[in-house]
Scaffold this active site. Structure first.
Site, PDB file in Angstrom:
ATOM      1  N   GLU A 253       0.825  -1.198   0.000  1.00 18.60           N
ATOM      2  CA  GLU A 253       0.000   0.000   0.000  1.00 18.60           C
ATOM      3  C   GLU A 253       0.870   1.264   0.000  1.00 18.60           C
ATOM      4  O   GLU A 253       1.757   1.421   0.847  1.00 18.60           O
ATOM      5  CB  GLU A 253      -0.938  -0.024   1.216  1.00 18.60           C
ATOM      6  CG  GLU A 253      -1.799   1.214   1.393  1.00 18.60           C
ATOM      7  CD  GLU A 253      -2.698   1.515   0.199  1.00 18.60           C
ATOM      8  OE1 GLU A 253      -3.344   0.600  -0.324  1.00 18.60           O
ATOM      9  OE2 GLU A 253      -2.721   2.690  -0.232  1.00 18.60           O
ATOM     10  N   THR A 297      -5.885   1.784  -5.411  1.00 19.29           N
ATOM     11  CA  THR A 297      -5.510   0.366  -5.241  1.00 19.29           C
ATOM     12  C   THR A 297      -6.225  -0.523  -6.253  1.00 19.29           C
ATOM     13  O   THR A 297      -5.631  -1.410  -6.860  1.00 19.29           O
ATOM     14  CB  THR A 297      -5.884  -0.143  -3.835  1.00 19.29           C
ATOM     15  OG1 THR A 297      -5.399   0.757  -2.867  1.00 19.29           O
ATOM     16  CG2 THR A 297      -5.300  -1.522  -3.586  1.00 19.29           C
ATOM     17  N   HIS A 412      -1.287   3.489   4.711  1.00 21.87           N
ATOM     18  CA  HIS A 412      -2.303   4.247   3.970  1.00 21.87           C
ATOM     19  C   HIS A 412      -2.460   5.604   4.636  1.00 21.87           C
ATOM     20  O   HIS A 412      -2.369   5.715   5.857  1.00 21.87           O
ATOM     21  CB  HIS A 412      -3.633   3.485   3.993  1.00 21.87           C
ATOM     22  CG  HIS A 412      -4.643   4.011   3.018  1.00 21.87           C
ATOM     23  ND1 HIS A 412      -5.321   5.188   3.208  1.00 21.87           N
ATOM     24  CD2 HIS A 412      -5.081   3.507   1.835  1.00 21.87           C
ATOM     25  CE1 HIS A 412      -6.130   5.393   2.182  1.00 21.87           C
ATOM     26  NE2 HIS A 412      -6.010   4.390   1.333  1.00 21.87           N
ATOM     27  N   ASP A 471       1.283  -0.014  -5.059  1.00 20.57           N
ATOM     28  CA  ASP A 471       0.062   0.206  -5.846  1.00 20.57           C
ATOM     29  C   ASP A 471      -0.008   1.594  -6.478  1.00 20.57           C
ATOM     30  O   ASP A 471      -0.455   1.755  -7.612  1.00 20.57           O
ATOM     31  CB  ASP A 471      -1.211  -0.116  -5.042  1.00 20.57           C
ATOM     32  CG  ASP A 471      -1.350   0.681  -3.753  1.00 20.57           C
ATOM     33  OD1 ASP A 471      -0.407   1.407  -3.370  1.00 20.57           O
ATOM     34  OD2 ASP A 471      -2.419   0.562  -3.120  1.00 20.57           O
ATOM     35  N   HIS A 472       0.441   2.628  -5.763  1.00 18.43           N
ATOM     36  CA  HIS A 472       0.341   4.005  -6.267  1.00 18.43           C
ATOM     37  C   HIS A 472       1.107   4.904  -5.310  1.00 18.43           C
ATOM     38  O   HIS A 472       1.580   4.436  -4.276  1.00 18.43           O
ATOM     39  CB  HIS A 472      -1.122   4.463  -6.356  1.00 18.43           C
ATOM     40  CG  HIS A 472      -1.890   4.180  -5.099  1.00 18.43           C
ATOM     41  ND1 HIS A 472      -1.742   4.919  -3.960  1.00 18.43           N
ATOM     42  CD2 HIS A 472      -2.774   3.198  -4.787  1.00 18.43           C
ATOM     43  CE1 HIS A 472      -2.513   4.427  -3.008  1.00 18.43           C
ATOM     44  NE2 HIS A 472      -3.149   3.370  -3.465  1.00 18.43           N
TER      45      HIS A 472
HETATM   46  C1  GP9 Z   1      -9.011  -0.287   0.614  1.00 18.85           C
HETATM   47  C2  GP9 Z   1      -7.564  -0.228   0.313  1.00 18.85           C
HETATM   48  C3  GP9 Z   1      -7.096   1.192   0.142  1.00 18.85           C
HETATM   49  O1  GP9 Z   1      -9.533  -1.551   0.720  1.00 18.85           O
HETATM   50  O2  GP9 Z   1      -7.239  -1.041  -0.749  1.00 18.85           O
HETATM   51  O3  GP9 Z   1      -7.583   1.756  -1.006  1.00 18.85           O
HETATM   52  P1  GP9 Z   1      -6.956   3.078  -1.654  1.00 18.85           P
HETATM   53  O4  GP9 Z   1      -7.550   4.253  -0.950  1.00 18.85           O
HETATM   54  O5  GP9 Z   1      -5.479   3.023  -1.483  1.00 18.85           O
HETATM   55  O6  GP9 Z   1      -7.346   2.992  -3.070  1.00 18.85           O
HETATM   56 MN    MN Z   2      -3.861   1.890  -2.113  1.00 16.67          MN
END
Ligand code: GP9
Ligand code: MN
Length: 627
Positions: A253, A297, A412, A471-472
């Protein structure tokens, strides 16, 4: 009773109030909607009102009191049925109804057989407003025939509009980009109300259905031709080197490449991952970019599974979950793999439950599959370390070979941690977000180390390929000043583009294939690269990425917003830069790639918006004729 005591539109007022309050009570009792603060509670309370005012308010245009009354009874009944249908659905699926599920008959197989068992006499409460309106009609004398005055109606609808804008404004402040990102049905319901949510859902779904209906198979031929001309043969040296192994993919994440092999005030941020960059069994890609858009994500998952670009203006997991896909999970499933995703969050987040069905992922182990013990939750939910521990325990039970995808959560935004989990100090910029980001990244690194240890302890390590990807970005451009302080240089559009690099590791125990691969690649390449390692042929698949090990792989990465990176150039902020130095150079250097970048995105969009994979036979690579 004296009719003068009752104003002409008393029944309307009673109907609005009754349905409004009933809906709020049902929110609080029939669903488990999480509320974090007073403002959210207030929005939840307010949310049913705007639509009710409009819908029921149509009665003001009716002349005959009897018609008005009939209309109001009908409307209270309709809204009650909608609410009750959601309650019944929620009892089974812990989710709100979305239009496509109404057409998925297999859902209703389950629902139908058990529905009778879940109807209770007390459910009559869900219709209490209908009953109340009927009683009111009986006891409140019929007013004389008249339509509401024009000025009265105007005032009424101005008020209704004001309520709607107040609602949307508060919701936007509480959840920015709520409607464009529409990340979670629960979030939508709680912010705009159940009834508006259904309208919004109908709008989204019918828009995508209309675009789909206009498509025919010749359009797939066109995209397919494009994809063929950009396809390169995968690396023969790497083909099948991990054949038959389990595939474990970890979504890191918000992790960004700038934290790898880096220090922050003398402290190492990712010691374990740094070790992997030099490991004999790990291939590390330092020039690997994310390509996500609004879907964050979920967009990265989309890229990973399908090797298609996510959409520009919306989260594709939400808008196109009903499409036909040819996902990596499905491919591996066909090879005898059991496939699943593990993620300790509600399953409706990003509409994952629906999309995973469409992508033929066998199982989704969501929050319900985890036990969150004392001290094991922080910020968005379960901490990554216990999450990995329990995920590996799940893996022990899975038939092998398996493909299991683990989505982490601790790193996150807003990047908060319990004291005991802080392994390094905060950074010292004016951005608390960036300051804490180093600490949560450090925690995620530790969690990955524990995952490796746990896999070894459970005997799953040797026979698995472990792929890790960011992921980003975690740090947006709003924190450029703080980033500039950390990196010791100004954040130009060139630097911003380079900050879109996310870590990408492929770890194949015992392979001896470890090296740092400088090739420029991106998330779109993950599917072809991995499937080739596992010896699964993707020759005829419609995918926009290529095997990263392929000698002829073109080094050209297109971001979702049209920026791009090649070995020589970086195109960002409508300017052309030299890759490496970051020097501004003449636009003409980038020119040839600009149209090419747009073409890639447009062809991919077409695949999704027109649902073209339904015309594609995955077995033969041929077109299917659909009437
Ligand atoms: C939520 C998690 C976070 O289930 O994958 O999502 P994001 O805000 O990073 O897209
Ligand atoms: Mn994410």
């Amino acid at each position: 009773m004296n009719s003068k005591k009752w104003p002409t539109h008393s029944i309307l007022a009673i109907a609005v109030l009754a349905t409004w309050l009933k809906t709020y009570i049902v929110y609080k009792t029939g669903f488990s909607i999480t509320i974090d603060n007073f403002m959210q509670e207030f929005i939840l309370f307010l949310s049913p009102l705007s639509l009710l005012l409009f819908l029921y308010g149509a009665a003001l245009f009716m002349k005959k009191p009897a018609n008005r009354n009939r209309y109001l009874v009908a409307m209270t009944l309709v809204t009650s049925i909608i609410l009750y249908a959601n309650i019944a659905f929620y009892r089974f699926f812990s989710d709100f109804i979305t239009l496509p599920v109404l057409f998925q008959t297999d859902n209703f197989g389950d629902l139908g057989s058990s529905a009778a068992a879940s109807i209770f006499l007390t459910d009559i409460f869900y219709f209490s407003d209908v009953i109340l309106v009927l009683i009111a009609i009986k006891f409140i004398p019929v007013a004389k025939e008249e339509v509401a005055s024009v000025s009265g109606r105007r005032a009424y609808f101005i008020l209704s509009g004001a309520v709607l804008f107040l609602n949307l404004g508060l919701a936007e402040a509480e959840r920015p980009q709520l409607l464009t990102r529409s990340f979670d049905r629960e979030m939508l319901v709680k912010n705009i109300g159940m009834y508006n949510y259904h309208l919004y859902d109908v709008y989204i779904q019918s828009k995508s259905q209309a675009q789909r209906a206009l498509a025919d198979s010749s359009e797939l031929v066109e995209v397919n031709n494009y994809v063929r001309t950009h396809h390169v043969d995968p690396s023969p040296d790497m083909t099948g080197i991990a054949e038959g192994k389990n595939l474990i993919i970890v979504t890191l994440e918000s992790m960004q490449t700038f934290t790898i092999n880096a220090e922050m005030n003398g402290e190492t941020v990712t010691p374990f991952l740094n070790g992997l960059t030099e490991d004999e069994d790990t291939i590390y890609f330092p020039n690997f970019y994310h390509q996500t858009g609004l879907g964050k994500t979920s967009d990265s998952e989309f890229l990973l599974e399908n090797s298609l670009y996510p959409l520009g203006g919306s989260a594709v997991f939400f808008t196109h979950a009903g499409n036909t896909y040819n996902s990596m999970a499905e491919k591996l499933g066909n090879q005898g793999y059991s496939t699943n995703v593990q993620h300790a969050n509600t399953k409706s987040f990003w509409n994952r439950d629906m999309m995973y069905d469409s992508m033929n992922i066998d199982e989704f182990l969501d929050i319900q599959s985890y036990e969150i013990g004392e001290g094991q939750a922080v910020n968005w939910g379960m901490k990554d370390i216990p999450f990995f521990e329990q995920s590996v325990a799940h893996m022990k039970e899975m038939p092998q070979p398996f493909y299991s995808r683990l989505i982490t959560l601790t790193n996150h935004y807003p990047f908060t941690l319990d004291e005991e989990d802080k392994m390094i100090d905060e950074f010292d910029s004016n951005s608390g977000t960036l300051n804490r980001f180093f600490q949560t990244t450090r925690y995620l690194d530790e969690a990955v180390k524990e995952l490796f240890d746990e896999l070894k302890a459970q005997g799953l390590y040797e026979n698995s390929v472990i792929m890790l990807y960011g992921d980003h970005y975690g740090i947006s451009e709003n924190h450029n000043a703080a980033m500039a302080q950390y990196l010791g240089k100004e954040i130009t559009p060139y630097e911003s583009a380079q900050l879109q690099r996310v870590p990408f590791f492929i770890h194949i125990p015992g392979s001896g294939e470890g090296h740092v691969n400088e090739k420029i690649g991106a998330q779109i390449d993950m599917r072809p690269t991995l499937l080739n390692l596992l010896g699964v042929d993707t020759e005829s698949d419609v995918q926009f990425g290529n095997d990263l090990f392929a000698p002829e792989k073109e080094e050209f990465v297109v971001f979702r917003d049209g920026r791009f990176v090649t070995k020589e150039y970086v195109y960002a902020g409508n300017s052309c830069y030299e890759n490496g130095t970051g020097d501004l150079i003449d636009q003409s250097f980038c020119e040839p790639y600009i149209d090419e970048a747009v073409a890639k995105l447009e062809y991919s969009d077409k695949m999704i918006i027109k649902d073209l994979l339904r015309f594609y036979d995955e077995e033969t690579g041929e077109l299917i004729d659909i009437e």
